[in-house]
Design an enzyme around this catalytic site. Sequence first.
Site, PDB file in Angstrom:
ATOM      1  N   PHE A  77       0.830  -1.210   0.000  1.00  0.00           N
ATOM      2  CA  PHE A  77       0.000   0.000   0.000  1.00  0.00           C
ATOM      3  C   PHE A  77       0.870   1.268   0.000  1.00  0.00           C
ATOM      4  CE2 PHE A  77      -1.981   2.921   3.313  1.00  0.00           C
ATOM      5  CZ  PHE A  77      -2.759   3.630   2.419  1.00  0.00           C
ATOM      6  N   TYR A 125       3.677  -7.751  17.437  1.00  0.00           N
ATOM      7  CA  TYR A 125       4.077  -6.826  16.360  1.00  0.00           C
ATOM      8  C   TYR A 125       4.783  -5.606  16.945  1.00  0.00           C
ATOM      9  CZ  TYR A 125       2.934  -3.189  12.769  1.00  0.00           C
ATOM     10  OH  TYR A 125       2.934  -2.157  11.858  1.00  0.00           O
ATOM     11  N   LYS A 157     -18.853  -4.228  11.326  1.00  0.00           N
ATOM     12  CA  LYS A 157     -18.671  -4.892  12.627  1.00  0.00           C
ATOM     13  C   LYS A 157     -17.821  -4.039  13.549  1.00  0.00           C
ATOM     14  CE  LYS A 157     -19.229  -9.510  10.864  1.00  0.00           C
ATOM     15  NZ  LYS A 157     -18.563 -10.581  10.135  1.00  0.00           N
ATOM     16  N   VAL A 171     -15.766  -3.843  16.739  1.00  0.00           N
ATOM     17  CA  VAL A 171     -15.094  -4.721  17.701  1.00  0.00           C
ATOM     18  C   VAL A 171     -15.178  -4.100  19.101  1.00  0.00           C
ATOM     19  CG1 VAL A 171     -12.849  -5.679  18.366  1.00  0.00           C
ATOM     20  CG2 VAL A 171     -13.554  -5.684  15.950  1.00  0.00           C
ATOM     21  N   ARG A 206      -8.804   6.459  16.996  1.00  0.00           N
ATOM     22  CA  ARG A 206      -7.687   6.512  16.054  1.00  0.00           C
ATOM     23  C   ARG A 206      -7.671   7.881  15.394  1.00  0.00           C
ATOM     24  NH1 ARG A 206      -6.883   2.346  18.286  1.00  0.00           N
ATOM     25  NH2 ARG A 206      -6.391   0.307  17.411  1.00  0.00           N
TER      26      ARG A 206
HETATM   27  P1  NAD Z   1       1.550  -3.648   3.081  1.00  0.00           P
HETATM   28  O1  NAD Z   1       1.288  -4.983   3.664  1.00  0.00           O
HETATM   29  O2  NAD Z   1       0.585  -3.111   2.084  1.00  0.00           O
HETATM   30  O3  NAD Z   1       3.000  -3.614   2.441  1.00  0.00           O
HETATM   31  C1  NAD Z   1       4.079  -4.396   2.888  1.00  0.00           C
HETATM   32  C2  NAD Z   1       4.730  -5.017   1.650  1.00  0.00           C
HETATM   33  O4  NAD Z   1       5.890  -5.736   2.083  1.00  0.00           O
HETATM   34  C3  NAD Z   1       3.815  -6.025   0.941  1.00  0.00           C
HETATM   35  O5  NAD Z   1       3.687  -5.712  -0.434  1.00  0.00           O
HETATM   36  C4  NAD Z   1       4.526  -7.364   1.139  1.00  0.00           C
HETATM   37  O6  NAD Z   1       4.390  -8.247   0.030  1.00  0.00           O
HETATM   38  C5  NAD Z   1       5.967  -6.918   1.323  1.00  0.00           C
HETATM   39  N1  NAD Z   1       6.756  -7.914   2.064  1.00  0.00           N
HETATM   40  C6  NAD Z   1       6.447  -8.437   3.280  1.00  0.00           C
HETATM   41  N2  NAD Z   1       7.372  -9.351   3.623  1.00  0.00           N
HETATM   42  C7  NAD Z   1       8.269  -9.405   2.607  1.00  0.00           C
HETATM   43  C8  NAD Z   1       9.443 -10.169   2.377  1.00  0.00           C
HETATM   44  N3  NAD Z   1       9.858 -11.074   3.267  1.00  0.00           N
HETATM   45  N4  NAD Z   1      10.131  -9.970   1.227  1.00  0.00           N
HETATM   46  C9  NAD Z   1       9.697  -9.059   0.315  1.00  0.00           C
HETATM   47  N5  NAD Z   1       8.600  -8.310   0.478  1.00  0.00           N
HETATM   48  C10 NAD Z   1       7.885  -8.482   1.611  1.00  0.00           C
HETATM   49  O7  NAD Z   1       1.666  -2.615   4.311  1.00  0.00           O
HETATM   50  P2  NAD Z   1       1.792  -1.023   4.320  1.00  0.00           P
HETATM   51  O8  NAD Z   1       0.570  -0.466   4.939  1.00  0.00           O
HETATM   52  O9  NAD Z   1       2.260  -0.533   3.004  1.00  0.00           O
HETATM   53  O10 NAD Z   1       2.940  -0.847   5.412  1.00  0.00           O
HETATM   54  C11 NAD Z   1       4.300  -0.647   5.094  1.00  0.00           C
HETATM   55  C12 NAD Z   1       5.104  -0.476   6.386  1.00  0.00           C
HETATM   56  O11 NAD Z   1       4.563   0.584   7.176  1.00  0.00           O
HETATM   57  C13 NAD Z   1       5.120  -1.709   7.288  1.00  0.00           C
HETATM   58  O12 NAD Z   1       6.399  -1.848   7.836  1.00  0.00           O
HETATM   59  C14 NAD Z   1       4.123  -1.393   8.383  1.00  0.00           C
HETATM   60  O13 NAD Z   1       4.445  -2.045   9.583  1.00  0.00           O
HETATM   61  C15 NAD Z   1       4.280   0.115   8.488  1.00  0.00           C
HETATM   62  N6  NAD Z   1       3.033   0.728   9.005  1.00  0.00           N
HETATM   63  C16 NAD Z   1       1.997   1.069   8.182  1.00  0.00           C
HETATM   64  C17 NAD Z   1       0.868   1.661   8.714  1.00  0.00           C
HETATM   65  C18 NAD Z   1      -0.265   2.145   7.860  1.00  0.00           C
HETATM   66  O14 NAD Z   1      -1.033   2.959   8.345  1.00  0.00           O
HETATM   67  N7  NAD Z   1      -0.429   1.725   6.618  1.00  0.00           N
HETATM   68  C19 NAD Z   1       0.753   1.863  10.094  1.00  0.00           C
HETATM   69  C20 NAD Z   1       1.805   1.469  10.910  1.00  0.00           C
HETATM   70  C21 NAD Z   1       2.949   0.918  10.349  1.00  0.00           C
HETATM   71  N1  UDP Z   2     -11.972  -2.762  13.858  1.00  0.00           N
HETATM   72  C1  UDP Z   2     -13.364  -2.899  13.935  1.00  0.00           C
HETATM   73  N2  UDP Z   2     -14.007  -3.580  12.933  1.00  0.00           N
HETATM   74  C2  UDP Z   2     -13.356  -4.116  11.858  1.00  0.00           C
HETATM   75  C3  UDP Z   2     -11.942  -3.961  11.789  1.00  0.00           C
HETATM   76  C4  UDP Z   2     -11.281  -3.277  12.809  1.00  0.00           C
HETATM   77  O1  UDP Z   2     -14.010  -2.433  14.883  1.00  0.00           O
HETATM   78  O2  UDP Z   2     -14.025  -4.699  10.985  1.00  0.00           O
HETATM   79  C5  UDP Z   2     -11.263  -1.968  14.901  1.00  0.00           C
HETATM   80  C6  UDP Z   2     -10.071  -2.639  15.581  1.00  0.00           C
HETATM   81  O3  UDP Z   2     -10.476  -3.433  16.659  1.00  0.00           O
HETATM   82  C7  UDP Z   2      -9.270  -1.415  16.025  1.00  0.00           C
HETATM   83  C8  UDP Z   2      -9.520  -0.384  14.928  1.00  0.00           C
HETATM   84  O4  UDP Z   2     -10.712  -0.827  14.262  1.00  0.00           O
HETATM   85  O5  UDP Z   2      -9.784  -0.922  17.233  1.00  0.00           O
HETATM   86  C9  UDP Z   2      -8.428  -0.205  13.901  1.00  0.00           C
HETATM   87  O6  UDP Z   2      -8.059  -1.449  13.384  1.00  0.00           O
HETATM   88  P1  UDP Z   2      -6.972  -1.663  12.225  1.00  0.00           P
HETATM   89  O7  UDP Z   2      -7.072  -3.083  11.797  1.00  0.00           O
HETATM   90  O8  UDP Z   2      -7.110  -0.654  11.149  1.00  0.00           O
HETATM   91  O9  UDP Z   2      -5.547  -1.493  12.885  1.00  0.00           O
HETATM   92  P2  UDP Z   2      -4.923  -0.763  14.162  1.00  0.00           P
HETATM   93  O10 UDP Z   2      -5.266   0.687  14.092  1.00  0.00           O
HETATM   94  O11 UDP Z   2      -5.501  -1.420  15.389  1.00  0.00           O
HETATM   95  O12 UDP Z   2      -3.472  -1.019  14.023  1.00  0.00           O
END
Ligand code: NAD
Ligand code: UDP
EC number: 4.1.1.35
Length: 388
Positions: free
Chosen positions: A27, A184, A250, A252, A259
């Site tokens: 993403f 995590y 849903k 939870v 958030r």
């Molecule tokens: P995402 O799952 O969409 O992207 C992660 C990508 O990493 C995926 O395309 C997956 O295929 C790739 N990947 C995972 N393991 C791999 C491996 N062993 N080798 C090669 N590729 C691999 O998630 P995202 O939302 O884009 O998140 C990216 C980063 O940001 C992550 O580290 C996540 O923990 C962090 N993050 C994102 C959010 C958010 O709001 N989206 C929030 C907190 C942290």
């Molecule tokens: N959640 C929910 N219904 C759903 C999916 C998530 O109520 O169908 C809630 C979840 O329990 C959390 C919040 O939405 O409190 C955000 O969840 P998310 O999976 O986006 O990740 P988080 O912010 O917890 O990392």
Amino acid sequence: MATGVRLDLDGRPIKPMTICMIGAGGFIGSHLCEKLMAETPHKVLALDVYNDKIKHLLEPDSLPWAGRIQFHRLNIKNDSRLEGLIKMADLTINLAAICTPADYNTRPLDTIYSNFIDALPVVKYCSENNKRLIHFSTCEVYGKTIGSFLPKDSSLRQDPAYYVLKEDASPCIFGPIEKQRWSYACAKQLIERLIYAEGAENGLEFTIVRPFNWIGPRMDFIPGIDGPSEGVPRVLACFSNNLLRREPLKLVDGGQSQRTFVYIKDAIEAVHLMIENPDRANGQIFNVGNPHNEVTVRQLAEMMTEVYAKVSGEPPIEEPTIDVSSKEFYGEGYDDSDKRIPDMTIINRQLSWNPKTSLWDLLESTLTYQHRTYAEAIKKVIAKPVAS
Ligand code: NAD
Ligand code: UDP
């Protein structure tokens, strides 16, 4: 791409660079690749196991940036090409992770391996080869707020000192080990500490990013359409899926958790500034979120229901939400972050960055995308007779 000399925040010309982006097919990676191709001269070595979300940037060969983005299909767990690719680049950005809460308590080993063990070689190769690293951590390293431990009626709960999350001051507060939700956050915290130590002891140039609920198009998957039918993505995709299928959203444990949501395009601006202003970003840990977009999950559900009715032209169903227990929804070992408000002092000071998009506006553009991308496919799936 903009022509002419591009300047950093201190008025110095920005030199084109090669970026090794691990997890580029996800993403955040897909939006970052788009930004880098459209607005900068930088080259991207895009590493991932999947490339569906960046296919539009890779094909056809006639795209204006062809030659500046190269996809390498590899799993960083076990691929000897990784070090060579890091060596070829000026900067490595590591996004690879298992980062969907439904996995933390049901696949805790994979979660810990992915977020800590698999990131180790990336840190090591950057450190040994004197390469800059931007590593993606999470706001979840803060865990629960101090305020959540105060009595329910305590007036201190209203005091920001007890809930605003500050990179250089807030503690990291996780639940007990049997609450595997925290596998995590704990793995992410340890890799942050390791990167910080590589900086302190071996001079690694690093930036750590703590995203606070970045949302927008291409986030996760819609179960049964472009992901497993039984899969549980993050809340935006869960609620989008419910809205598309005209089923209740849903909530939870009553949807009481809070958030702050930031639009992916605003957040990508922040990462862009980090990439092009190393002197201001190196050695820093940055919260990246939008403190003004705070809602409870219940309020999010209500707003998404309203916005989706507007963009789809279909009135909401009679009972738009339903309560479910976390045990039923996620299984044993789930726990939750109560509230997540990012302090913005450090990112304001270092990069003058501020998010711009309101929650309503970001939901409107995201749900317009979800409707255009998935509504027809969902209708077909629903219309299909179930095999007996
Ligand atoms: P995402 O799952 O969409 O992207 C992660 C990508 O990493 C995926 O395309 C997956 O295929 C790739 N990947 C995972 N393991 C791999 C491996 N062993 N080798 C090669 N590729 C691999 O998630 P995202 O939302 O884009 O998140 C990216 C980063 O940001 C992550 O580290 C996540 O923990 C962090 N993050 C994102 C959010 C958010 O709001 N989206 C929030 C907190 C942290
Ligand atoms: N959640 C929910 N219904 C759903 C999916 C998530 O109520 O169908 C809630 C979840 O329990 C959390 C919040 O939405 O409190 C955000 O969840 P998310 O999976 O986006 O990740 P988080 O912010 O917890 O990392």
